[in-house]
Each structure stands twice: as structure tokens, then as C-alpha cells.
Design a protein around this motif. Structure first.
Motif, PDB file in Angstrom:
ATOM      1  N   GLY A 454       0.788  -1.231   0.000  1.00 23.09           N
ATOM      2  CA  GLY A 454       0.000   0.000   0.000  1.00 23.09           C
ATOM      3  C   GLY A 454       0.815   1.272   0.000  1.00 23.09           C
ATOM      4  O   GLY A 454       0.235   2.369  -0.057  1.00 23.09           O
ATOM      5  N   GLU A 500      -4.043  -2.866  -7.084  1.00 21.31           N
ATOM      6  CA  GLU A 500      -5.179  -2.105  -7.593  1.00 21.31           C
ATOM      7  C   GLU A 500      -4.720  -1.370  -8.843  1.00 21.31           C
ATOM      8  O   GLU A 500      -3.539  -1.077  -8.999  1.00 21.31           O
ATOM      9  CB  GLU A 500      -5.647  -1.068  -6.560  1.00 21.31           C
ATOM     10  CG  GLU A 500      -6.121  -1.624  -5.247  1.00 21.31           C
ATOM     11  CD  GLU A 500      -6.529  -0.522  -4.279  1.00 21.31           C
ATOM     12  OE1 GLU A 500      -6.850   0.598  -4.750  1.00 21.31           O
ATOM     13  OE2 GLU A 500      -6.506  -0.766  -3.067  1.00 21.31           O
ATOM     14  N   ARG A 515      -8.443   9.398  -3.820  1.00 28.63           N
ATOM     15  CA  ARG A 515      -9.118   8.493  -2.879  1.00 28.63           C
ATOM     16  C   ARG A 515      -8.136   7.494  -2.282  1.00 28.63           C
ATOM     17  O   ARG A 515      -8.198   7.178  -1.083  1.00 28.63           O
ATOM     18  CB  ARG A 515     -10.265   7.758  -3.597  1.00 28.63           C
ATOM     19  CG  ARG A 515     -11.386   8.690  -4.060  1.00 28.63           C
ATOM     20  CD  ARG A 515     -12.586   7.888  -4.556  1.00 28.63           C
ATOM     21  NE  ARG A 515     -12.303   7.120  -5.760  1.00 28.63           N
ATOM     22  CZ  ARG A 515     -12.453   7.578  -6.993  1.00 28.63           C
ATOM     23  NH1 ARG A 515     -12.876   8.833  -7.193  1.00 28.63           N
ATOM     24  NH2 ARG A 515     -12.191   6.822  -8.047  1.00 28.63           N
ATOM     25  N   TRP A 516      -7.222   6.995  -3.106  1.00 27.98           N
ATOM     26  CA  TRP A 516      -6.201   6.054  -2.612  1.00 27.98           C
ATOM     27  C   TRP A 516      -5.309   6.722  -1.580  1.00 27.98           C
ATOM     28  O   TRP A 516      -4.989   6.134  -0.545  1.00 27.98           O
ATOM     29  CB  TRP A 516      -5.383   5.563  -3.804  1.00 27.98           C
ATOM     30  CG  TRP A 516      -4.303   4.569  -3.511  1.00 27.98           C
ATOM     31  CD1 TRP A 516      -4.438   3.219  -3.408  1.00 27.98           C
ATOM     32  CD2 TRP A 516      -2.913   4.844  -3.303  1.00 27.98           C
ATOM     33  NE1 TRP A 516      -3.224   2.630  -3.155  1.00 27.98           N
ATOM     34  CE2 TRP A 516      -2.258   3.610  -3.084  1.00 27.98           C
ATOM     35  CE3 TRP A 516      -2.157   6.011  -3.285  1.00 27.98           C
ATOM     36  CZ2 TRP A 516      -0.896   3.512  -2.849  1.00 27.98           C
ATOM     37  CZ3 TRP A 516      -0.791   5.919  -3.043  1.00 27.98           C
ATOM     38  CH2 TRP A 516      -0.166   4.687  -2.832  1.00 27.98           C
ATOM     39  N   ARG A 517      -4.915   7.952  -1.844  1.00 24.61           N
ATOM     40  CA  ARG A 517      -4.025   8.682  -0.932  1.00 24.61           C
ATOM     41  C   ARG A 517      -4.660   8.865   0.440  1.00 24.61           C
ATOM     42  O   ARG A 517      -3.960   8.840   1.466  1.00 24.61           O
ATOM     43  CB  ARG A 517      -3.702  10.049  -1.535  1.00 24.61           C
ATOM     44  CG  ARG A 517      -2.745  10.899  -0.719  1.00 24.61           C
ATOM     45  CD  ARG A 517      -2.699  12.313  -1.247  1.00 24.61           C
ATOM     46  NE  ARG A 517      -4.025  12.943  -1.169  1.00 24.61           N
ATOM     47  CZ  ARG A 517      -4.318  14.115  -1.716  1.00 24.61           C
ATOM     48  NH1 ARG A 517      -3.425  14.776  -2.423  1.00 24.61           N
ATOM     49  NH2 ARG A 517      -5.534  14.620  -1.585  1.00 24.61           N
ATOM     50  N   GLU A 518      -5.959   9.047   0.491  1.00 21.61           N
ATOM     51  CA  GLU A 518      -6.629   9.313   1.764  1.00 21.61           C
ATOM     52  C   GLU A 518      -6.795   8.067   2.622  1.00 21.61           C
ATOM     53  O   GLU A 518      -7.063   8.178   3.826  1.00 21.61           O
ATOM     54  CB  GLU A 518      -8.004   9.946   1.501  1.00 21.61           C
ATOM     55  CG  GLU A 518      -7.937  11.308   0.823  1.00 21.61           C
ATOM     56  CD  GLU A 518      -7.038  12.288   1.562  1.00 21.61           C
ATOM     57  OE1 GLU A 518      -7.143  12.353   2.810  1.00 21.61           O
ATOM     58  OE2 GLU A 518      -6.220  12.962   0.907  1.00 21.61           O
ATOM     59  N   ARG A 519      -6.614   6.900   2.058  1.00 23.94           N
ATOM     60  CA  ARG A 519      -6.757   5.672   2.835  1.00 23.94           C
ATOM     61  C   ARG A 519      -5.459   5.343   3.558  1.00 23.94           C
ATOM     62  O   ARG A 519      -4.363   5.612   3.037  1.00 23.94           O
ATOM     63  CB  ARG A 519      -7.145   4.514   1.928  1.00 23.94           C
ATOM     64  CG  ARG A 519      -8.574   4.605   1.395  1.00 23.94           C
ATOM     65  CD  ARG A 519      -8.736   3.848   0.092  1.00 23.94           C
ATOM     66  NE  ARG A 519      -8.306   2.462   0.175  1.00 23.94           N
ATOM     67  CZ  ARG A 519      -8.081   1.688  -0.886  1.00 23.94           C
ATOM     68  NH1 ARG A 519      -8.244   2.189  -2.121  1.00 23.94           N
ATOM     69  NH2 ARG A 519      -7.698   0.450  -0.728  1.00 23.94           N
ATOM     70  N   PRO A 520      -5.500   4.766   4.752  1.00 21.21           N
ATOM     71  CA  PRO A 520      -4.270   4.335   5.429  1.00 21.21           C
ATOM     72  C   PRO A 520      -3.507   3.325   4.583  1.00 21.21           C
ATOM     73  O   PRO A 520      -4.111   2.487   3.899  1.00 21.21           O
ATOM     74  CB  PRO A 520      -4.779   3.696   6.731  1.00 21.21           C
ATOM     75  CG  PRO A 520      -6.133   4.282   6.944  1.00 21.21           C
ATOM     76  CD  PRO A 520      -6.702   4.507   5.573  1.00 21.21           C
ATOM     77  N   ASP A 522      -1.884   0.698   5.255  1.00 12.86           N
ATOM     78  CA  ASP A 522      -2.073  -0.721   5.540  1.00 12.86           C
ATOM     79  C   ASP A 522      -3.478  -1.214   5.180  1.00 12.86           C
ATOM     80  O   ASP A 522      -3.781  -2.393   5.349  1.00 12.86           O
ATOM     81  CB  ASP A 522      -1.758  -1.024   7.004  1.00 12.86           C
ATOM     82  CG  ASP A 522      -2.597  -0.215   7.983  1.00 12.86           C
ATOM     83  OD1 ASP A 522      -3.411   0.619   7.518  1.00 12.86           O
ATOM     84  OD2 ASP A 522      -2.441  -0.404   9.202  1.00 12.86           O
ATOM     85  N   GLU A 523      -4.327  -0.301   4.691  1.00 15.63           N
ATOM     86  CA  GLU A 523      -5.672  -0.694   4.278  1.00 15.63           C
ATOM     87  C   GLU A 523      -5.857  -0.609   2.762  1.00 15.63           C
ATOM     88  O   GLU A 523      -6.977  -0.711   2.262  1.00 15.63           O
ATOM     89  CB  GLU A 523      -6.718   0.187   4.977  1.00 15.63           C
ATOM     90  CG  GLU A 523      -6.739   0.009   6.490  1.00 15.63           C
ATOM     91  CD  GLU A 523      -7.759   0.913   7.167  1.00 15.63           C
ATOM     92  OE1 GLU A 523      -8.592   1.519   6.440  1.00 15.63           O
ATOM     93  OE2 GLU A 523      -7.722   1.027   8.399  1.00 15.63           O
ATOM     94  N   ARG A 524      -4.786  -0.414   2.046  1.00 20.25           N
ATOM     95  CA  ARG A 524      -4.884  -0.318   0.596  1.00 20.25           C
ATOM     96  C   ARG A 524      -3.806  -1.200  -0.030  1.00 20.25           C
ATOM     97  O   ARG A 524      -2.883  -1.672   0.642  1.00 20.25           O
ATOM     98  CB  ARG A 524      -4.715   1.136   0.139  1.00 20.25           C
ATOM     99  CG  ARG A 524      -3.339   1.702   0.379  1.00 20.25           C
ATOM    100  CD  ARG A 524      -3.290   3.216   0.254  1.00 20.25           C
ATOM    101  NE  ARG A 524      -1.909   3.673   0.352  1.00 20.25           N
ATOM    102  CZ  ARG A 524      -1.544   4.918   0.670  1.00 20.25           C
ATOM    103  NH1 ARG A 524      -2.456   5.834   0.917  1.00 20.25           N
ATOM    104  NH2 ARG A 524      -0.255   5.230   0.735  1.00 20.25           N
TER     105      ARG A 524
END
Length: 550
Positions: A454, A500, A515-520, A522-524
């Protein structure tokens, strides 16, 4: 008793924390020993070239000396292109390989020493009596000469008994080259006085200035003289005052900034080789400009240099700063008279090119706005290299690397990601690559996805072509068919190995990156942006190359 391979692994583990490569017959015992060695992480790549690339990227990203490993014969020959790149780029690393047995070559063996020598790399071969000492000598050579080195283990020696493992001496490092001779100190005075009397002073720094730790002293020189600053592509971020920095010189630079640089009357170049691209093929400086250079090469590296000082960049810069402090020159005021931000700005581009595909300039600008701030950018080679260098800011030279450009190769992008990720585990590793180079390196797309996870992002400039050839030889009327690539779905390739991916046809599609940047992290998962860009937009640096070669 410990084997020769165990001795090599023990010596390596004291000086190297990461090893990258592919297992084979020639290095199986070494990898077994490394797996049992505390403090060493082995990262598997999917192509032998990738191991060398990762070790190279690990060092360039600030992670320190790393090792690569491959088997003998075909495994070794697969490493030659990245080995040549590391030699040209002066990246220290140790490539540990199997080799022919001491009884003589087998049908599948080749003269590995000659092949390594042909790309400028020294080979050290371990024996039964001295495996640890030979390993330390190889490490010492890599560090002393800023060069890759091959450490060869003959096949019939790898598992031979070598006695108890003992402590080996630390590798010696060459002392920093101080400007201490009367001639050198006189040159320091000349450079300081030239800068003190300048009306339009410029400091130009490269990666060598960063490696020497010269940034603070160069900042003091710039402040004392009112100099504007600029860097090579590999020196971005070395100066402490970005508000007075004109950016990258040469084809990656903005036209306004290059005009200002051309107006400079005194230029101090530090830790930069002044290659043809940095120098705009000899037109960067105006005739009559006083050009002084500080480097560790034996002589000046460009004919436009009039004052040359062979010395460590940091020591020389401090000496010049001290000399200027004694002279107390009036600041030129030149940099305060310039609108640096406007001069550095690049063309924004259009949403779409005339052919309906993405304009790479507008895509690059928008991606630069969306990238995570804590990032390391790794670049493959190809026409697209201008976009990241023009539109994506980086905070320091160890956060932007172009693995392949020193040797003018492509296809080293994806395996750069694991090396940078191991060096900077908390940063986002951003790869910029083309469809041509991406296909060459596609075996290690899996490695990039697996290792960076991620915290990994790949931007593929997919123009259905070998872009550099299209813009150089297509423009000269050569047959286009060999330059073209059927459109490849890189997004599907990335998903197939666990990442992804998004096909990007419009600027709005880039919101997936936001949107990807805003996710932690370790969750992407690793994200790949498959940019369907136009092959009709030529990068400015390519315009220079075309002009010179036409």
C-alpha cells in the motif's frame, strides 16, 4: 564446520542489511547462509536484473550499501545491463554470484570476469582460505570507488569447509579530499573573489554535492552573494532556500529559468558532471561566463570550466563560504529582483491532446498535486522522464532517482521499487515508467506489488509506442512500425499480481489517486495508474535532442 558461503554471508551481514536477487544453483548455499544470518533481509526478485536494480535503488534512496545475488552463467549475464548502469552512475553495491568451478569451465560457463570488466566492474573471487577477507575487500572497493563490484564464488568452493568464523577488519574509507595545498587554497580565493564581484551569480549543484553533505555551506555562499541556485536532475532539493532556486537545468528546466541562467556572469558548479543534457548541449551559459567547478574528478569535466578545484564538495564549499565571510561582499540583489516562481513554471497543457488521448503535461501536473507528500520517486528511462522531473517536486536528491539514464537503458523501473521501499519503508514509492520499459520489466511488477504494498504507486505513460524513437526518428521520416506497441492493459496486469489499478483516460479519472491517498497505507494495495497518453506531445528535452540530431 562453517562453509565458504557461510563466511561470505557472515562478512556481508556486518556491512549490508538488505540482499536482493534470484536463487539458483550457484548461490543456493549463500542464500541458505544469509537466511540464517541475523540482521540481513533477503528480498526475492523475479529476474536477475531486478536484484541489481533493487540494490542500486536502495543505495540511491539513502538506505546504504546493499547486495544483489544471482547464479552463474545465464543468471550472471542477465545482470549485465543494470551492472553497467550502476557503474556509469557510480553506485556502490556488491553482486554476489556463482562462478565456474576451479577445475575448469563447464559447457554453460562463460568468462564472467571478462564480462564484468567490459562494463567497468571489478571481480573478486573467493577461495577456501580467505572468503571473509575477500568479501571485506570487495565491500571496501565498492565504497572507496563508488562502484559496483562482483564477488564470485566458484561452484565447487561454495559449500567447502572454511574453518571457524572470525571477526574481520572494517572496510577502510578514503579520507575526504580537502583543498589544503597552496594551489587549492589559491583557487578557493579566486572562486570566492569572482563570486564576490559578480552581479549575477549562480550556484549549480548535482548529486555529488548532496552525497558530500554540502547543502548548508552552499546555502551560505548563496546568501552571502545573493546568488540564484539551480540543480541537475539528480540534485533536486540540495539547496536550503527553494524560494531562490530555478529548478533543473537543461531540457527539464522551464524556458524562463533557462534564460536567467544564461544571463549569469559567474557560475559555481558543485558535484555535477556537466553532461550534455545538463548543459543544453553547450548552450546553457553565455559566452564569456566565468565557470568554476568543484569535483573529485582529476580534471574539469566540461571545456567551459575556467576554474577547477579538485576537492570534497562540502569541504571546498565551507572554505569558500569562510573566504566570503572575510571578504564581506555586498549581496548582488539579483535573486530578489526575479520572480522565481513564475520563471520555474511549466506549460500546463490541455485536458486532452488533439488525438483525444490525455495530454501528458496536464496529467503530470495533476498527479503532482495529488501525490502523497512523503514520497520517493523512481524513474525508468524513456521519453516520459521529462514529465516527472518537470511537474513533480521532490524534497531532496535521495527522493528522486533515474535508474537507467546513466547507461541510456529502459526496463529497470519496476525492480527499482523494492529497493527504494526497503530503504524508505515509511515513504510512498512512486514509479514513473513507460509502456516500452514497463513491458521489459514486467516480471518484477509482481515484486513491486508484493514488497511496496500500500505504499507503492506506479504511473505508466502508455502512449502505445517507444516514445523517444517516435519523437526523434519518426520526426526524421523513418518507418514508424518498429516504434509502435499495441496498446497493453497494464491495469489488468497489475490486478493479476495483486494490485489495484485504474485506466486513466481523462483528468477526472485521476480522482482515484486522491481516494487512494486518503486511505491508510495498511488498508490499501499497490496502485497502478495506466495513463492513456498521447504520443503527439513531445517533451521539451526531446526537442533539444531532436534539434542537435537533425
Amino acid at each position: 564446520m562453517p562453509s565458504v558461503s557461510a563466511h561470505v554471508a557472515a562478512a556481508l551481514s556486518r556491512h549490508v542489511s538488505h540482499v536482493f536477487g534470484v536463487m539458483g544453483n550457484g548461490n543456493a548455499h549463500l542464500l541458505d547462509a544469509l537466511e540464517r544470518s541475523p540482521g540481513v533481509t533477503f528480498t526475492a526478485l523475479r529476474h536477475e536484473a531486478g536484484g541489481v536494480v533493487s540494490a542500486d535503488a536502495h543505495y540511491r534512496a539513502g538506505g546504504g550499501l546493499a547486495a544483489a545475488t544471482a547464479t552463474y552463467g545465464a543468471g550472471f549475464t542477465n545482470t549485465l545491463t543494470p551492472l553497467a548502469e550502476a557503474a556509469q552512475a557510480r553506485t556502490p553495491l556488491v553482486l554476489v554470484v556463482g562462478d565456474a568451478p576451479t577445475s575448469g569451465p563447464r559447457p554453460w560457463d562463460v568468462d564472467q570476469i571478462a564480462l564484468a570488466s567490459a562494463v567497468g566492474v571489478r571481480t573478486y573471487t573467493v577461495g577456501r582460505a580467505d572468503p571473509a577477507a575477500t568479501t571485506v575487500i570487495a565491500i571496501e572497493h565498492a565504497l572507496a570507488y563508488s562502484s559496483p563490484v562482483v564477488l564470485a564464488i566458484p561452484y565447487d568452493v561454495a559449500k567447502a569447509d572454511a574453518g571457524p568464523i572470525t571477526r574481520t577488519p572494517e572496510p577502510r574509507r578514503a579520507p575526504e579530499l580537502a583543498p589544503a595545498t597552496p594551489f587549492a587554497t589559491g583557487t578557493v580565493t579566486q572562486i570566492a573573489r569572482a563570486l564576490a564581484g559578480s552581479q549575477r551569480p549562480l550556484l549549480l549543484a548535482g548529486r555529488g554535492a548532496w552525497l558530500a553533505g554540502a547543502g548548508t555551506a552552499l546555502g551560505a555562499i548563496a546568501d552571502a552573494t545573493g546568488a540564484v541556485t539551480a540543480t541537475t536532475a539528480l540534485g533536486r532539493g540540495v539547496f536550503p532556500r527553494p524560494e531562490f532556486d530555478l529548478g533543473v537545468t537543461g531540457g527539464f528546466g522551464a524556458d524562463g529559468a533557462m534564460s536567467v541562467i544564461h544571463d549569469a556572469d559567474v557560475v559555481l558548479v558543485v558535484g555535477a558532471s556537466l553532461n550534455q543534457f545538463t548543459m543544453r548541449f553547450g548552450t546553457l551559459f553565455a559566452p564569456g561566463t566565468t565557470v568554476a567547478q568543484i569535483d573529485t574528478a582529476s580534471t574539469a569535466t566540461h571545456p567551459h570550466v575556467g576554474l577547477y578545484l579538485r576537492a570534497d564538495a562540502a569541504l571546498a564549499a565551507r572554505a569558500i563560504a569562510d573566504e566570503l565571510a572575510a571578504l564581506v561582499p555586498p549581496a548582488s540583489g539579483w535573486r530578489e529582483s526575479l520572480d522565481i516562481a513564475a520563471l520555474r513554471d511549466h506549460l500546463p497543457g490541455d485536458a486532452l491532446a488533439p488525438d483525444g488521448r490525455l495530454d501528458p503535461r496536464s496529467a503530470a501536473r495533476r498527479i503532482g498535486e495529488l501525490l502523497p507528500e512523503d514520497r520517493v520517486v523512481v524513474s525508468d528511462g524513456g521519453h516520459f522522464i521529462g514529465w516527472a522531473n518537470m511537474y513533480w517536486p521532490v524534497s531532496s536528491p535521495d527522493r528522486m532517482m533515474m535508474v537507467g539514464t546513466a547507461y541510456q537503458s529502459i526496463g529497470l523501473g519496476f525492480p527499482s521499487v523494492p529497493g527504494a521501499a526497503r530503504a524508505r519503508p515509511d515513504a510512498t514509492i512512486v514509479l514513473t515508467t513507460g509502456d516500452g520499459g514497463g513491458l521489459m520489466a514486467v516480471s518484477d511488477l509482481e515484486s513491486a506489488v508484493r514488497v511496496a504494498g500500500g505504499r507503492g504507486l506506479a504511473v505508466v505513460w502508455n502512449d502505445r509506442a517507444y516514445g523517444a524513437e517516435v519523437h526523434l526518428y519518426g520526426a526524421q521520416g523513418l518507418a514508424p512500425a518498429p516504434m509502435l506497441i499495441p496498446e497493453v492493459d497494464f491495469a489488468a496486469l497489475c490486478r493479476a499480481v495483486g494490485g489495484e489499478a485504474v485506466v486513466v483516460r481523462t483528468l477526472d479519472d485521476l480522482e482515484a489517486l486522491a481516494r487512494w491517498r486518503e486511505r491508510p497505507a495498511d488498508e490499501r494495495r499497490f496502485l497502478l495508474l495506466d495513463l492513456r497518453v498521447s504520443a503527439t506531445i513531445r517533451a521539451p528535452y526531446q526537442e533539444e535532442i531532436l534539434r542537435v540530431n537533425s
